[in-house]
Design an enzyme around this catalytic site. Structure first.
Site, PDB file in Angstrom:
ATOM      1  N   ARG A 166       7.888   2.836  10.056  1.00  0.00           N
ATOM      2  CA  ARG A 166       7.529   3.470  11.337  1.00  0.00           C
ATOM      3  C   ARG A 166       6.792   2.497  12.246  1.00  0.00           C
ATOM      4  O   ARG A 166       6.353   2.873  13.324  1.00  0.00           O
ATOM      5  CB  ARG A 166       6.668   4.678  11.082  1.00  0.00           C
ATOM      6  CG  ARG A 166       5.450   4.341  10.214  1.00  0.00           C
ATOM      7  CD  ARG A 166       4.491   5.452  10.211  1.00  0.00           C
ATOM      8  NE  ARG A 166       3.571   5.327   9.085  1.00  0.00           N
ATOM      9  CZ  ARG A 166       2.617   6.200   8.853  1.00  0.00           C
ATOM     10  NH1 ARG A 166       2.463   7.219   9.657  1.00  0.00           N
ATOM     11  NH2 ARG A 166       1.815   6.037   7.832  1.00  0.00           N
TER      12      ARG A 166
ATOM     13  N   GLY B 159       9.198  -1.575   3.442  1.00  0.00           N
ATOM     14  CA  GLY B 159       9.448  -2.074   4.794  1.00  0.00           C
ATOM     15  C   GLY B 159       8.715  -1.284   5.858  1.00  0.00           C
ATOM     16  O   GLY B 159       8.096  -0.262   5.593  1.00  0.00           O
TER      17      GLY B 159
ATOM     18  N   ASP C 259       2.037  -3.909  -1.127  1.00  0.00           N
ATOM     19  CA  ASP C 259       2.598  -3.887   0.233  1.00  0.00           C
ATOM     20  C   ASP C 259       1.503  -3.741   1.281  1.00  0.00           C
ATOM     21  O   ASP C 259       1.773  -3.882   2.476  1.00  0.00           O
ATOM     22  CB  ASP C 259       3.635  -2.761   0.377  1.00  0.00           C
ATOM     23  CG  ASP C 259       3.132  -1.423  -0.145  1.00  0.00           C
ATOM     24  OD1 ASP C 259       2.810  -1.348  -1.339  1.00  0.00           O
ATOM     25  OD2 ASP C 259       3.043  -0.472   0.639  1.00  0.00           O
ATOM     26  N   ASN C 260       0.285  -3.455   0.831  1.00  0.00           N
ATOM     27  CA  ASN C 260      -0.833  -3.343   1.774  1.00  0.00           C
ATOM     28  C   ASN C 260      -1.765  -4.551   1.686  1.00  0.00           C
ATOM     29  O   ASN C 260      -2.903  -4.484   2.156  1.00  0.00           O
ATOM     30  CB  ASN C 260      -1.615  -2.058   1.501  1.00  0.00           C
ATOM     31  CG  ASN C 260      -0.806  -0.811   1.813  1.00  0.00           C
ATOM     32  OD1 ASN C 260       0.170  -0.879   2.566  1.00  0.00           O
ATOM     33  ND2 ASN C 260      -1.183   0.314   1.246  1.00  0.00           N
TER      34      ASN C 260
ATOM     35  N   ARG D 151      -1.205  -2.082  16.781  1.00  0.00           N
ATOM     36  CA  ARG D 151      -1.898  -2.924  15.806  1.00  0.00           C
ATOM     37  C   ARG D 151      -1.646  -4.375  16.176  1.00  0.00           C
ATOM     38  O   ARG D 151      -0.533  -4.755  16.529  1.00  0.00           O
ATOM     39  CB  ARG D 151      -1.350  -2.590  14.428  1.00  0.00           C
ATOM     40  CG  ARG D 151      -1.915  -3.401  13.317  1.00  0.00           C
ATOM     41  CD  ARG D 151      -1.796  -2.665  12.014  1.00  0.00           C
ATOM     42  NE  ARG D 151      -0.427  -2.522  11.547  1.00  0.00           N
ATOM     43  CZ  ARG D 151      -0.115  -2.008  10.352  1.00  0.00           C
ATOM     44  NH1 ARG D 151      -1.075  -1.601   9.548  1.00  0.00           N
ATOM     45  NH2 ARG D 151       1.120  -1.899   9.972  1.00  0.00           N
TER      46      ARG D 151
HETATM   47  P1  AMP Z   1       1.691   3.502   3.923  1.00  0.00           P
HETATM   48  O1  AMP Z   1       1.315   4.538   2.921  1.00  0.00           O
HETATM   49  O2  AMP Z   1       1.409   3.916   5.344  1.00  0.00           O
HETATM   50  O3  AMP Z   1       1.195   2.134   3.594  1.00  0.00           O
HETATM   51  O4  AMP Z   1       3.288   3.449   3.872  1.00  0.00           O
HETATM   52  C1  AMP Z   1       4.030   3.125   2.720  1.00  0.00           C
HETATM   53  C2  AMP Z   1       5.472   2.978   3.112  1.00  0.00           C
HETATM   54  O5  AMP Z   1       5.977   4.214   3.620  1.00  0.00           O
HETATM   55  C3  AMP Z   1       5.740   1.955   4.195  1.00  0.00           C
HETATM   56  O6  AMP Z   1       6.995   1.389   3.944  1.00  0.00           O
HETATM   57  C4  AMP Z   1       5.765   2.797   5.443  1.00  0.00           C
HETATM   58  O7  AMP Z   1       6.494   2.199   6.487  1.00  0.00           O
HETATM   59  C5  AMP Z   1       6.442   4.058   4.941  1.00  0.00           C
HETATM   60  N1  AMP Z   1       6.063   5.221   5.736  1.00  0.00           N
HETATM   61  C6  AMP Z   1       4.891   5.901   5.687  1.00  0.00           C
HETATM   62  N2  AMP Z   1       4.911   6.935   6.547  1.00  0.00           N
HETATM   63  C7  AMP Z   1       6.110   6.914   7.166  1.00  0.00           C
HETATM   64  C8  AMP Z   1       6.731   7.711   8.172  1.00  0.00           C
HETATM   65  N3  AMP Z   1       6.124   8.763   8.698  1.00  0.00           N
HETATM   66  N4  AMP Z   1       7.976   7.373   8.553  1.00  0.00           N
HETATM   67  C9  AMP Z   1       8.614   6.322   8.013  1.00  0.00           C
HETATM   68  N5  AMP Z   1       8.088   5.537   7.071  1.00  0.00           N
HETATM   69  C10 AMP Z   1       6.854   5.818   6.649  1.00  0.00           C
HETATM   70 MG    MG Z   2       1.378   0.353   3.852  1.00  0.00          MG
END
Ligand code: AMP
Ligand code: MG
Length: 503
Positions: free
Chosen positions: A99, A96, A261-262, A182
C-alpha cells in the site's frame, strides 16, 4: 523567499527516480489510485526543510492533491518495492509495498537523497488480499511516532504530512482513510535481500546492494575489491542496527513488530505499527497484543536484532566471498561483532543517563540494580531517569524527586547511596551534571494515551492536538513547563489501551 506569485510547481523537485531506473525485480512501476476528496490534516515544516519544500507555500497552495497521490508531480516515476521477510520467526515469502507507493527519490540542495513515499495510496502488485489503504488512526501514530524518535535523536524514517479522506476503510470497525507521506534516505529492508535469496535470484543481490552503497555510503563504495566492499557494508549494517536497538532500549521504546521486512539497512526505525514507549518499567513489556509469546517484548529487542541480522547476512552470503564455505565464515565473523557493539552502545547510553562521565567496573551492575528496583516498583521509565537529573550528589541532600517515583522509597534511597558513591568527585557538580542529564533523559515521550487523545480528536475533525503534541515532542529534552501535563503518568483509562497490528 517565495511569494504568492510563484509560478514554478512546488513539487518540481530534483526527482532522480533511482527505483524506477533499477526496475524489476526490485521495483515495479505503479501509479497511486486516486481517492475521494482528499483534505489536508498536518504538514511538517522540519521534514519539508529536508526536501527544500517551502512549507508555508505548501499550506497556502494545498498539498492534499499531490500527497494523496491524486496528482503525481511532473518528473516523478512512482514505484512499489518488492521485498519479503521473516514474520515472527517464519519465512513469510513475498510481501512488498502493498500500500506504499514511492513517488520517487529526490536530491536536495545539500546533495542529500530522500525517497518520498505515500503510505496508503492504493493497491500494488504486492497488496495480496488487502485494500492498499491506511486508516487515519495508524497514520497519526506513524506521524507522531517517527517525529518523536527524530526529536529524541534516534534514526528513523520521517513523516512529511498526513492527508485524510472520508473514504471508508474496513478494519475491526469502519474507519476513514488517510495517506501518510513517509520520507527516508532509503526504504530498503533486510527483507529486500531475503526476497532475492529465497527466490534464488543470487545475481540480483549485487545491483540492489550497489544501489544502496553508491547512494548512501560513498566511503564504502570506494573500496575496490567487491567482496571486501560488501563485507564492509554488511559490517556497517550490523553496527548501525546495534546502535539503533541500544537507542530504543535507552528510551524505553518497543517497536512491536520486528519482522525482517521492518528492518532498515540504514539502521532507521521503520514501519510504525503497535509500537510504544513504556510507562512503568517492565522489562518483559509487550506492546503488541497479538504477540502472545512476547517475541518482540522490550527485553527481547537486542537478541531479535541479532536474529534478524542473521537472516540478512544469510541472504547476502553470495556477495561476501566467491566460495560458499568462505562466505559462511565471513558472515559468521561479521555477526560476531554485534553483541560487543550492542553492549558498548547500550552501556554508553545508560552511563550517560546516570550522569556518569567515565567508565568504571560495576557500572553495568549499577544500571541493572536500578532497573530491577524500577521494575519491582513499577516506576515510570521516563520520569524516573528525568528525576534522577534533579538529585544532588550530596549524600545529605534529599532524594526527591527521584525517590517519589518509587513505592519502596528505602530501596530508592539505597540505590541513590551507591550512585552517589560512584559519582565521587568526577561528576559532583550538580548543576553541570543536571544539564548533561537533561540532554539525555527526555521529559516528554509519546505515551500511548497522548497519541490516543490526538487520534480521537483527529477522527472528530480537529487536528490541533497532533500539531500540539508534535511541537512538544520536537524538543523532548526541554522543560517546557507550560506543557508539564504531557509528562504526567497515564490516567487510569489508558491502562486498558491495547494495540493491534491493524492499520
Ligand atoms: P505491515 O504490518 O504494515 O508492516 O505490513 C506487512 C505487509 O502487509 C507489507 O507487505 C504491507 O505492504 C502489507 N500490507 C499491510 N496492510 C496492507 C493494506 N491495507 N493493503 C495492502 N497491503 C498491506
Ligand atoms: Mg512492514
Amino acid at each position: 523567499m517565495s511569494t504568492i506569485t510563484d509560478t514554478t510547481d512546488l513539487w518540481a523537485l530534483d526527482w532522480r527516480n533511482r527505483g524506477a531506473a533499477l526496475g524489476e525485480p526490485w521495483y515495479t512501476r505503479q501509479q497511486p489510485t486516486a481517492i475521494k476528496a482528499p483534505y489536508p490534516v498536518v504538514f511538517n515544516d522540519d521534514v519539508a526543510a529536508l526536501l527544500d519544500i517551502d512549507a508555508e507555500r505548501a499550506r497556502r497552495e494545498g498539498y492534499a492533491e499531490v500527497l494523496s497521490g491524486n496528482r503525481v508531480p511532473e518528473g516523478a516515476l512512482p514505484v512499489a518495492h518488492r521485498y519479503g521477510g521473516h514474520q515472527f520467526g517464519v519465512w513469510a515469502g513475498q510481501l512488498g509495498d502493498g500500500r506504499a507507493i514511492t513517488l520517487g527519490d529526490i536530491v536536495n540542495a545539500r546533495g542529500q537523497s530522500y525517497d518520498i513515499q505515500l503510505k496508503g495510496a492504493g493497491k500494488t502488485p504486492y497488496s495480496r488480499f488487502a485494500d492498499g489503504r491506511a486508516v487515519l488512526r495508524s497514520t497519526v501514530r506513524e506521524y507522531l511516532g517517527s517525529e518523536a524518535l527524530a526529536g529524541l535523536g534516534i534514526p528513523t524514517t520521517r513523516a512529511l504530512a498526513i492527508v485524510g479522506s472520508d473514504a471508508p476503510v474496513y478494519r475491526e470497525t469502519v474507519e476513514t482513510a488517510a495517506i501518510g507521506t513517509r520520507v527516508a534516505p532509503s526504504l530498503v529492508r533486510f527483507g529486500s535481500f531475503e526476497m532475492l535469496f529465497y527466490n534464488r535470484q543470487f545475481d540480483r543481490l549485487a545491483p540492489l546492494a550497489d544501489h544502496v552503497i553508491e547512494t548512501h555510503h560513498p566511503d564504502i563504495a570506494a573500496i575496490g575489491d567487491a567482496c571486501e566492499r560488501y563485507r564492509a557494508w554488511v559490517a556497517h549494517v550490523i553496527a548501525v542496527t546495534a546502535e539503533l536497538v541500544a537507542d530504543w532500549q535507552a528510551v524505553g521504546f518497543c517497536h512491536g513488530v520486528l519482522n525482517t521486512d521492518n528492518m532498515s539497512v540504514l539502521g532507521l526505525t521503520l514501519d510504525y505499527g503497535p509500537f510504544g514507549f513504556m510507562d512503568s518499567f517492565n522489562p518483559c513489556w509487550i506492546c503488541n497484543h497479538t504477540d502472545d509469546a512476547g517475541r518482540y517484548a522490550y527485553n527481547q529487542q537486542p537478541a531479535v536484532g541479532l536474529w534478524n541480522l542473521g537472516r540478512f547476512v544469510q541472504a547476502v552470503l553470495p556477495l561476501l566471498a566467491d566460495q560458499p564455505e568462505a562466505a559462511v565464515e565471513a558472515g559468521q565473523n561479521l555477526l560476531e561483532a554485534y553483541r560487543g557493539s550492542y553492549d558498548r552502545a547500550y552501556q554508553a547510553r545508560m552511563r550517560a543517563k546516570l550522569g556518569l562521565l567515565d567508565t568504571a567496573e560495576g557500572d553495568a551492575d549499577l544500571v541493572e540494580r536500578l532497573l530491577k528496583r524500577m521494575a519491582a516498583n513499577g516506576a515510570d521509565f521516563t520520569r524516573t531517569f528525568r528525576a534522577l537529573g534533579h538529585v544532588s550528589a550530596d549524600p545529605g541532600a534529599t532524594g526527591a524527586p527521584f525517590v517519589d517515583e518509587f513505592v519502596d522509597r528505602d530501596a530508592a534511597h539505597a540505590w541513590l547511596a551507591d550512585w552517589r558513591k560512584r559519582l565521587g568527585n568526577t561528576a559532583a557538580d550538580d548543576g553541570q551534571r543536571a544539564q548533561r542529564m537533561r540532554l539525555t533523559n527526555p521529559k516528554y515521550v509519546l505515551r500511548n494515551y497522548l497519541a490516543q487523545a490526538a487520534i480521537e480528536q483527529a477522527q472528530a475533525g480537529d487536528c490541533r492536538e497532533i500539531e500540539r503534541l508534535h511541537a512538544i515532542l520536537r524538543r523532548p529534552f526541554d522543560e517546557q513547563p507550560e506543557h508539564a501535563d504531557y509528562a504526567r503518568l497515564p490516567p487510569d483509562w489508558a491502562r486498558g489501551l491495547v494495540l493491534s497490528c491493524s492499520s
